[in-house]
Design an enzyme around this catalytic site. Sequence first.
Site, short mmCIF file in Angstrom:
data_model
loop_
_atom_site.label_atom_id
_atom_site.label_comp_id
_atom_site.label_asym_id
_atom_site.label_seq_id
_atom_site.Cartn_x
_atom_site.Cartn_y
_atom_site.Cartn_z
N HIS A 1 -49.12 49.05 -55.98
CA HIS A 1 -48.58 50.34 -55.54
C HIS A 1 -48.23 50.32 -54.06
O HIS A 1 -48.56 49.39 -53.33
CB HIS A 1 -49.57 51.48 -55.84
CG HIS A 1 -50.92 51.31 -55.20
ND1 HIS A 1 -51.13 51.46 -53.85
CD2 HIS A 1 -52.12 51.00 -55.75
CE1 HIS A 1 -52.41 51.27 -53.59
NE2 HIS A 1 -53.04 50.97 -54.71
N CYS B 1 -56.96 47.64 -56.35
CA CYS B 1 -55.52 47.49 -56.59
C CYS B 1 -54.89 46.54 -55.57
O CYS B 1 -55.55 46.06 -54.66
CB CYS B 1 -54.83 48.85 -56.50
SG CYS B 1 -55.29 50.01 -57.80
#
Length: 417
Positions: free
Chosen positions: A130, A144
């Site tokens: 992201h 992440c």
Amino acid sequence: MRLLPYLFSFCLCFSISIVPAFAGWQAVVPEEAGKLPMLVAVDKSRQSAQFFGQKASELSSQKVPCSSGQVKGDKQREGDRKTPEGIYFVEKRRTSGLDYALYGQEAYTLNYPNPVDKLREKNGHGIWIHGRGTPIVPRETKGCIALNNPDIADLYTKVTVNTPVILAEQVVPYFRSESEFNELKEKTFQWVAAWQDRSPEYLQMFSPEAFTKSMKKPFSSFKQQKERLFSRLPWIITWTNNVNVLQGPDYWVTWFDQYYHAPNLVTQGVRRLYWQKNSDGEFVIVGMEWKERKIGIEKAYLDAVAASVHNFLDTWVTDWKNGTVDKYISRYAIKAVQGSHRGVNAIANHKRKLWQQKKPAKIVLSDIKMSMSRRGLEVTMNQYYEDSTGYSDQGTKTLVLLPKDGQWVIVIEEWRS
């Protein structure tokens, strides 16, 4: 004598200096990666993301900084703030409902935990690639992979659903493929062929124990379901395209476009098989994933089999024209239907009697078209026929073909003048 301690100290220091501060999985990017549309490879030790494949040249940069989990090591548990290590795939692209400060304007979700992660009893969820509301800094995520917003925006249309992603402590690019790559491709084709043949070999290629753990489903139930289908279905067509292989930490993944056609179901999508070596050193399937998608693979299948179908028709016409009943009838399934004649014996008897009186003289096929139906592969064509007495007719011939032992056989033959 004083030289020996000095040399010992030097060698010791040198050996210590080349040992990584943290030992994790070292991934290799095979040469074949250049043929993929896109491959994302994240090197946690260097906090960088590198891009390989045909679309990588379209990016502003093929290597960009990234940020991984705050804690080093391979993810094991929910909330451990580690980034997992392994082979993953993009599930979807998200652009709405995101916290801008944490995720920026877009994110690509990954399939963590994959079947091997589940086999190893890892848990957690929500591992994404992201953006970020502010410029990234090393090791600041909860697990992440974060990229700067301009870099992730550059991935649009290049990274798509099913793009493979390597997450590793270290990444070594363009390593020469080992023999396992070819072996696993061959095993994948064997698995697909066994499925189409409804052969016991299909189920023998799984590890029952590992499958039960990774799929959260008893292998015995899966086996019974497949055996019921194999006994009930008169035929199955399975076909694969674009078989790819990547090596993970102590496992391998093959993935490919899959077309499945049976009387009760038609599906197309992407299949992933996860492989490990058993105690005998043989590759077995320990888990799998299926993502149904309309990828236009039926047309690709018809294009791929067109040459073999035309070759079959040429041979069939030759046997017909020569009046060799045994060769001609070998092109038919045992329970084939030809007009009012049912079964190869009835068809053979009819042709013997007919050809004793009127031998085939000329057969011309034209405007050949192929399509898939609930009956199988349908071949429709214009047919001109002439026999030794001078009789001729012209009309539309339809053959329904099915694969058997690597060859085509006719199961239905229809004629309309």
